[in-house]
Design an enzyme around this catalytic site. Structure first.
Site, mmCIF file in Angstrom:
data_model
loop_
_atom_site.group_PDB
_atom_site.id
_atom_site.type_symbol
_atom_site.label_atom_id
_atom_site.label_comp_id
_atom_site.label_asym_id
_atom_site.label_seq_id
_atom_site.Cartn_x
_atom_site.Cartn_y
_atom_site.Cartn_z
ATOM 1 N NE ARG A 189 77.433 -19.765 -16.197
ATOM 2 C CZ ARG A 189 76.495 -19.481 -17.506
ATOM 3 N NH1 ARG A 189 77.617 -20.563 -18.365
ATOM 4 N NH2 ARG A 189 76.020 -18.984 -18.258
ATOM 5 C CE LYS A 199 74.021 -22.068 -23.177
ATOM 6 N NZ LYS A 199 73.466 -20.885 -21.893
ATOM 7 C CG HIS A 250 79.417 -14.481 -11.204
ATOM 8 N ND1 HIS A 250 79.467 -15.183 -11.866
ATOM 9 C CD2 HIS A 250 78.225 -13.641 -10.955
ATOM 10 C CE1 HIS A 250 78.608 -15.450 -12.339
ATOM 11 N NE2 HIS A 250 77.658 -13.885 -12.189
ATOM 12 N NE ARG A 269 79.037 -16.580 -16.909
ATOM 13 C CZ ARG A 269 79.082 -16.682 -18.244
ATOM 14 N NH1 ARG A 269 80.243 -16.586 -18.988
ATOM 15 N NH2 ARG A 269 78.111 -17.170 -18.895
ATOM 16 C CG HIS A 278 76.111 -14.538 -21.502
ATOM 17 N ND1 HIS A 278 77.343 -14.121 -21.209
ATOM 18 C CD2 HIS A 278 75.589 -14.815 -20.348
ATOM 19 C CE1 HIS A 278 77.912 -13.706 -19.195
ATOM 20 N NE2 HIS A 278 77.041 -14.004 -19.083
ATOM 21 C CE1 TYR A 308 77.717 -11.985 -15.036
ATOM 22 C CE2 TYR A 308 75.398 -12.322 -16.015
ATOM 23 C CZ TYR A 308 76.496 -12.676 -15.602
ATOM 24 O OH TYR A 308 76.064 -14.076 -14.733
#
Length: 330
Positions: free
Chosen positions: A189, A214, A279, A282, A305, A314
């Site tokens: 990111r 997280k 983005h 990514r 992820h 994605y």
């Protein structure tokens, strides 16, 4: 303002220690109830959202202003009035808003509903249960929340587009060119790369260590290996500096708006048919790693992820490009 809100949770006086538990509960509830009249819903929302991250704060505040605009909520009401509302009916009304009233997509409606539920959870805790928590519907035909799309909307570049994009970006800004490559190799990111510090780099091993939080509690450490050629360029750029890796001329951390502007400009110059945002890089990384044959678990170790479902979301490669295309079983 903050102290005012917190006064909702004042401790009970010791003078009640001789009363029965039920009597104390009743007195406490009455005390909360009286104080709730002093706070407007708008005040509470502003105080609560200020404690959230910038993106969530902006999203939630926008949600409540939108709910007021279409008449589902009045931010001028006090907490007593708010507590008497049927919150489940309001959730249902959010999901049933007609296109004639507002042009909300299903995704927008779900964001509005999630904002409302979060507010009631906050107030339920602050008022010791006087404000009920809005309950999302789980009935098959009227679910409050459900997945609206299989894959994310963000576009991904193919290898030729990526090379062209990087070529044009280097002409515009060499520092942002390094930022883009850092993001691409690690599927990172923009915030993770822009906040990167020099102490996280190991030039001997050609690695950069990223930390992901997280739920603001559990820290996840991810180590990304970079090509030696890239590390050489990065070392030349950094020189003898300390602190942030990517900085402005005044030594401050590079902002998101800066790279959003140069990425978009480079995409235009490279004649890429969709807008290049941070983005996109990514999504491009996930798609390219999949194309090269990497497993979902390997990609998760790179991007951070939590589930293979997110990798699938994605991955922008063709859904026809699967095992059945590579081999026949009959």
């Amino acid at each position: 303002m903050g102290k005012g809100i917190l006064s909702l949770q004042q401790e009970m006086s010791l003078e009640y220690s001789e009363k029965s538990y039920q009597e104390v509960l009743k007195i406490r509830q009455e005390s909360y109830w009286k104080r709730m009249k002093s706070f407007s819903l708008f005040e509470v929302i502003m105080h609560w959202t200020a404690s959230l991250n910038k993106h969530t704060c902006r999203s939630y505040r926008g949600s409540f202003l939108s709910l007021e605009k279409i008449g589902l909520l009045s931010l001028d009401m006090n907490l007593q009035e708010f507590s008497l509302l049927n919150h489940n009916l309001i959730l249902d009304a959010i999901k049933k808003v007609s296109s004639a009233k507002t042009s909300w997509t299903e995704g927008t409606k779900q964001v509005r509903a999630a904002s409302y539920i979060s507010l009631t959870r906050f107030l339920n805790r602050m008022t010791q249960g006087i404000v009920a928590i809005a309950q999302p519907s789980k009935q098959e035909n009227s679910r409050t929340f459900f997945k609206t799309r299989e894959i994310v909307k963000t576009d991904a570049m193919n290898s030729l587009q990526t090379a062209s994009f990087l070529k044009e970006l280097k002409k515009i800004n060499a520092r942002d060119w390094l930022i883009a490559q850092t993001m691409l190799q690690g599927g990172k990111r923009s915030s993770e790369v822009l906040s990167l510090e020099i102490s996280q780099i190991c030039f001997q091993q050609a690695t950069i260590s990223f930390s992901q939080l997280k739920n603001r509690q559990t820290e996840k450490r991810i180590i990304i290996t970079y090509p030696q050629k890239f590390m050489h360029f990065l070392q030349e750029y950094i020189g003898q500096r300390r602190g942030f890796v990517f900085v402005t001329r005044s030594g401050k951390m590079v902002g998101l708006r800066q790279i959003a502007r140069t990425f978009s400009q480079a995409g235009l110059q490279a004649a890429i048919p969709f807008k290049i945002t941070p983005h996109v890089l990514r999504a491009t990384a996930v798609t390219e790693y999949k194309r090269l044959g990497c497993s979902d678990s390997d990609i998760m170790k790179v991007t951070g992820h939590a589930t293979a479902k997110m990798i699938f979301a994605y991955d922008k490669s063709s859904r026809e490009d699967n095992a059945s295309k590579k081999m026949a079983l009959i």
